[in-house]
Write a protein that holds these residues in place. Structure first.
Motif, PDB file in Angstrom:
ATOM      1  N   GLN A   1      59.976  12.357  -5.299  1.00 45.61           N
ATOM      2  CA  GLN A   1      59.613  11.963  -6.603  1.00 45.61           C
ATOM      3  C   GLN A   1      60.648  11.689  -7.506  1.00 45.61           C
ATOM      4  OE1 GLN A   1      57.746  15.793  -7.221  1.00 45.61           O
ATOM      5  NE2 GLN A   1      55.619  15.511  -6.780  1.00 45.61           N
TER       6      GLN A   1
ATOM      7  N   ALA B   1      46.507  16.690   4.191  1.00 43.64           N
ATOM      8  CA  ALA B   1      48.036  16.701   3.525  1.00 43.64           C
ATOM      9  C   ALA B   1      48.020  18.239   3.239  1.00 43.64           C
ATOM     10  CB  ALA B   1      47.661  15.921   2.271  1.00 43.64           C
ATOM     11  N   HIS B   2      49.404  18.774   3.346  1.00 39.78           N
ATOM     12  CA  HIS B   2      49.726  19.951   2.948  1.00 39.78           C
ATOM     13  C   HIS B   2      51.041  19.944   1.924  1.00 39.78           C
ATOM     14  CE1 HIS B   2      51.042  24.149   3.777  1.00 39.78           C
ATOM     15  NE2 HIS B   2      51.386  24.121   2.690  1.00 39.78           N
ATOM     16  N   TYR B   3      50.714  19.377   0.633  1.00 37.61           N
ATOM     17  CA  TYR B   3      51.891  19.167  -0.349  1.00 37.61           C
ATOM     18  C   TYR B   3      52.568  20.369  -0.488  1.00 37.61           C
ATOM     19  CZ  TYR B   3      53.655  17.686  -4.998  1.00 37.61           C
ATOM     20  OH  TYR B   3      54.455  17.197  -5.737  1.00 37.61           O
ATOM     21  N   GLY B   4      54.023  19.997  -0.496  1.00 38.89           N
ATOM     22  CA  GLY B   4      55.138  20.870  -0.742  1.00 38.89           C
ATOM     23  C   GLY B   4      55.167  21.869   0.156  1.00 38.89           C
TER      24      GLY B   4
ATOM     25  N   GLU C   1      43.089  11.325   3.194  1.00 37.16           N
ATOM     26  CA  GLU C   1      43.347  12.519   2.164  1.00 37.16           C
ATOM     27  C   GLU C   1      42.039  13.009   1.770  1.00 37.16           C
ATOM     28  OE1 GLU C   1      45.746  13.207  -1.765  1.00 37.16           O
ATOM     29  OE2 GLU C   1      47.091  13.082   0.040  1.00 37.16           O
TER      30      GLU C   1
ATOM     31  N   SER D   1      58.597  20.106   0.682  1.00 41.24           N
ATOM     32  CA  SER D   1      59.114  20.913  -0.521  1.00 41.24           C
ATOM     33  C   SER D   1      60.615  20.378  -0.553  1.00 41.24           C
ATOM     34  CB  SER D   1      58.901  22.106  -0.561  1.00 41.24           C
ATOM     35  OG  SER D   1      60.065  22.816  -1.523  1.00 41.24           O
TER      36      SER D   1
ATOM     37  N   ALA E   1      58.991  16.969  -2.912  1.00 40.97           N
ATOM     38  CA  ALA E   1      58.047  17.648  -3.920  1.00 40.97           C
ATOM     39  C   ALA E   1      58.808  18.764  -4.453  1.00 40.97           C
ATOM     40  CB  ALA E   1      56.656  18.136  -3.137  1.00 40.97           C
TER      41      ALA E   1
ATOM     42  N   TYR F   1      49.665  16.799   8.230  1.00 45.55           N
ATOM     43  CA  TYR F   1      49.380  15.546   7.943  1.00 45.55           C
ATOM     44  C   TYR F   1      48.757  14.718   9.336  1.00 45.55           C
ATOM     45  CZ  TYR F   1      51.605  16.055   3.756  1.00 45.55           C
ATOM     46  OH  TYR F   1      52.168  16.645   2.417  1.00 45.55           O
TER      47      TYR F   1
ATOM     48  N   GLY G   1      55.346  14.031   5.826  1.00 49.72           N
ATOM     49  CA  GLY G   1      54.706  14.289   4.593  1.00 49.72           C
ATOM     50  C   GLY G   1      55.533  14.766   3.502  1.00 49.72           C
ATOM     51  N   ASP G   2      54.826  15.094   2.492  1.00 45.17           N
ATOM     52  CA  ASP G   2      55.298  15.760   1.075  1.00 45.17           C
ATOM     53  C   ASP G   2      55.903  16.861   1.136  1.00 45.17           C
ATOM     54  OD1 ASP G   2      54.165  13.329   0.166  1.00 45.17           O
ATOM     55  OD2 ASP G   2      52.438  14.027  -0.535  1.00 45.17           O
TER      56      ASP G   2
END
Length: 802
Positions: A541, A172-175, A412, A481, A513, A184, A478-479
């Motif tokens: 979100q 995962a690479h958030y934001g 994850e 930004s 995100a 992901y 994925g998540d």
């Protein structure tokens, strides 16, 4: 029969000798079916040829002569390896050649390195070849100075990945925004501007080096796993893509409702909220086809409940009634599931008792801490884990759940030393990591096909492997930004996945995100772009609402019109899904897929949506115009009708409610106006748009049609096609012919086509249908010609416009 080769001298240097595939003399080989078995005095390997001009190379023993325990292939459709074809072998003093049609692999007897040829010309060759040193498995190939490379799957590195090194480890690479080397859904695969692909059929943790360490070397490395790679040889980018997808498996035709609008967020917290949200879409005249429930369906808090796998009855007291109420409105219910079973969850003891979790070396369940709590991980490779996990899907399906969302499936968190049980054998997680999501999708899809044999499964997943599309996987990026930086790489991400078969890759529209405040321009531009992507699913979100129903005008009004446009384009978009299921052609296509000029290979500012539309997303704020490169030919602004000449950069005037989309001259686009659900689609009444231009001598289009639900449409040919062909006849005149073929239960015999013809500068003098004069309307301002043509199934119709 086994045939010995004559002794030969080893002329390679010592360094090349010790880096070669096998350091021993070939003692013989035998061709069995389509597979060449090559034996040496210490090592054995096989080379299989397939009907797609592909070669599968697999090392059977390592260079010490010990048997090498290969894991089964995840990348390939197993039937392609054993195809009933008849390749030939040629033996010369220096090489063994395996030939099939216009493809050849030459195996050098001295170094055992392989060179691949198409139509007698070298395309790609091994540099160090396939090797095993300890637990490290490598596959090394030479790169020409000029070639460009796609590959690696989800990364934000630019379309041409030459000069990049990246981990082969789904994470995962958030934001993320405008740069990411690890995300992901990685792919251990590349595709070259020289029209070949290399698939490293290995799910273990590793690296992909595309000329970063050594400018002219392509190097795959993995810590364990399968010692095998695949070379696919094509005639063009499109040909290479379609052959690759044929080898790894075509995506099953999805349910038609996948092409509708999804109501989705992190997340709906109660049954009443779900009902109210769908009601708001209805009241505000915004089409919607599905509602997606994130993790609050099984727990009131973000942490502590993952693994419950049952409804939180305090928030969702009557879930079956809710699902039924939505179904009456033709709205599908989609639920999230995760493979983590927290020790605090309601199912922990059951999972342990049923031997469903990955283990430590001593056989005890492997537990660890991560964001959501202390947890174990479902072993989707073991029979016990599969059986235990599936029971929850089965119960939810009986309640009416129509779609399945698998999240966190990289996984994850996945300790390297945890143990899976695959085919009754213990395998370390490190060797299987990149195949976890793939195996999970296979579990869900395969069981759903058995449980609901008349239904097309919808399987939304965040991670997988080469070939995951054959299990109906619908990936997203994925998540991302919630920013302009998050929007910017979405074309690159989708195209890099689609060329390897993951054709339904899409983004959380609007961004997921962060975000300090609602940015109306960013939201509008992202959703405008989303209208021309495989899946339209705003998701975020809930600090900022992702659904258009919660935003004021003019944002809501603009987005409403683009969602309605997406629904109107349902017959065209569904045709793209059909083409993908039949041939593997992506829905979103890089310009290199259509145009051979090398300048398009690393182009990610625009893409083709099918064959007719060129889309150039607006990825910067506060723009009054948008510059875009148009390929050769004539193009029309999809919204204004303005004519553009291609093979140059053009300037598109931007307004809040328009978007840079061009239609290729000669294109047909069928539409169905006024839909609020995909279930409303009526194939008996369609609007057919055609863009005429004198520069196009002829063009054609195939309309695909079935009931939108049957999983057998492609396999059993239970679908219909209507062929449209246009032939220019002198200046400012055209003849259009209509023919149909095929059938399906419920197909209308009588139809009515409302034609809208664009591109004529003046009103035509005559319009004839099968030789008879027919009335028409001419709109001087829009320069469009409209008329109605009734059509009977399998009746040929000719329309002549002069």
């Amino acid at each position: 029969m086994l045939r010995s080769t004559k002794p030969f001298l080893l002329l390679a240097s010592l360094s090349a000798f010790f880096s070669s595939l096998i350091h021993a003399e070939i003692v013989g080989y035998v061709l069995k079916g389509n597979t060449l078995h090559v034996n040496t005095d210490t090592s054995d390997f096989t080379v299989s040829v397939t009907a797609t001009n592909s070669f599968v190379v697999t090392l059977k023993t390592d260079d010490s002569g010990k048997a090498y325990a290969n894991l089964p292939s995840m990348a390939l459709v197993h039937s392609t390896i054993g195809e009933d074809i008849n390749p030939t072998v040629e033996d010369t003093p220096t090489t063994i050649s395996l030939n099939w049609q216009n493809a050849t692999v030459n195996i050098d007897k001295a170094s055992h390195r392989m060179t691949y040829l198409m139509n007698g010309k070298q395309v790609v060759k091994e540099q160090k070849g396939l090797s095993v040193q300890g637990e490290r498995i490598s596959a090394s190939f030479s790169l020409d100075d000029s070639e460009k490379i796609y590959g690696g799957g989800q990364r934000v590195l630019g379309m041409d990945r030459r000069g990049q090194q990246m981990p082969l480890y789904n994470k995962a690479h958030y934001g993320y925004t405008t740069s990411s080397s690890q995300m992901y859904f990685g792919l251990s695969a590349v595709m070259s501007s020289k029209h070949y692909a290399v698939l490293f059929d290995n799910t273990a943790s590793g690296t992909l080096d595309i000329g970063a360490s050594n400018t002219n070397e392509l190097l795959f490395q993995a810590d364990g796993g399968r010692a095998s790679y695949v070379i696919v040889l094509g005639e063009s980018v499109a040909d290479t893509v379609q052959k690759t997808v044929s080898l790894t498996g075509k995506q099953p035709l999805p349910p038609r409702w996948l092409l509708g609008n999804f109501a989705s967020r992190f997340g709906y917290k109660s049954q009443q909220e779900v009902i109210d949200v769908v009601g708001a879409f209805n009241q505000q005249d915004i089409p919607v086809d599905a509602v997606v429930l994130d993790l609050y369906w099984f727990g009131k808090d973000v942490k502590g409940h993952m693994g419950n796998l049952q409804w939180d009855n305090a928030a969702f007291p009557e879930p079956e009634q809710m699902i039924a109420q939505l179904k009456q409105q033709d709205v599908k219910t989609v639920l999230i599931t995760e493979p983590f079973i927290l020790t605090s969850s309601a199912q922990w003891e059951s999972a342990v008792l049923n031997d469903a979790l990955v283990k430590k070396a001593d056989g005890a369940p492997y537990t660890f801490d991560f964001y959501f709590g202390n947890t174990g991980l479902v072993d989707v490779f073991s029979e016990a884990g599969q059986d235990w996990f599936w029971q929850f899907y089965e119960k939810l399906a009986a309640q009416g759940v129509a779609g399945w969302w698998g999240d966190l499936g990289e996984p994850e968190v996945h300790p390297d030393d945890s143990i899976h049980l695959w085919d009754s054998k213990p395998v370390r997680a490190k060797a299987l990591h990149n195949g976890y999501g793939h195996q999970w999708a296979k579990l869900v899809y395969s069981n759903l096909r058995k449980l609901q044999p008349e239904t097309r499964p919808f399987v939304l997943m965040r991670s997988g492997f080469i070939g995951s599309q054959r299990y109906g996987m619908v990936p997203w990026t994925g998540d991302v930004s919630r920013s302009w930086g998050g929007l910017a790489p979405q074309v690159e991400l989708a195209l890099q996945m689609s060329i390897f078969g993951l054709a339904y890759t899409h983004s959380d529209l609007g961004g997921f995100a962060g975000g300090d405040a609602f940015d109306p321009e960013l939201y509008t531009r992202w959703l405008q772009f989303g209208a021309f992507t495989p899946v339209f699913r705003p998701h975020a979100q809930d600090s900022i609402a992702p659904e258009p129903i919660f935003h004021p005008d003019p944002v809501k009004s603009i987005v409403r019109e683009f969602i309605k446009l997406r629904y109107a384009m349902l017959p065209y978009n569904y045709g793209l899904a059909f083409e993908n299921a039949l041939s593997g052609s992506p829905l979103m296509r890089p310009l290199s897929y259509v145009y051979s000029d090398d300048k398009w290979f690393n182009h990610a500012d625009s893409y083709m949506w099918g064959d007719a539309l060129l889309v150039s997303p607006v990825t910067q704020p506060k723009q009054s115009q948008w510059n875009a490169l148009l390929p050769e030919g004539v193009w029309f602004d999809f919204f204004s009708g303005e004519r553009f000449v291609g093979d140059q950069e053009v300037t598109y005037p931007l307004l809040d409610d328009n978007f840079p989309v061009w239609v290729k001259a000669g294109s047909f686009i069928p539409m169905s106006e006024g839909l609020s659900r995909t279930e409303d689609y009526d194939p008996s009444r369609l609007t057919m748009h055609y863009w005429f231009d004198n520069s196009v001598a002829s063009s054609g289009y195939t309309l695909y049609e079935d009931n939108g639900k049957s999983p057998y449409s492609v396999d059993k040919n239970t679908f219909a096609t209507i062929e449209f062909k246009a032939l220019r006849r002198g200046n400012s005149s055209v003849m259009v012919s209509i023919n149909s073929d095929g059938s399906y239960i419920g197909m209308p015999q009588q139809r009515e086509f409302l034609w809208v013809v664009h591109g004529f500068e003046d009103a035509p003098k005559t319009l004839r249908v099968n030789g008879r004069n027919t009335n028409f309307n001419w709109n001087e301002k829009k320069q469009t010609l409209t008329f109605t043509v009734p059509y009977t199934y399998q009746q040929a119709v000719d329309i002549t416009i002069n």
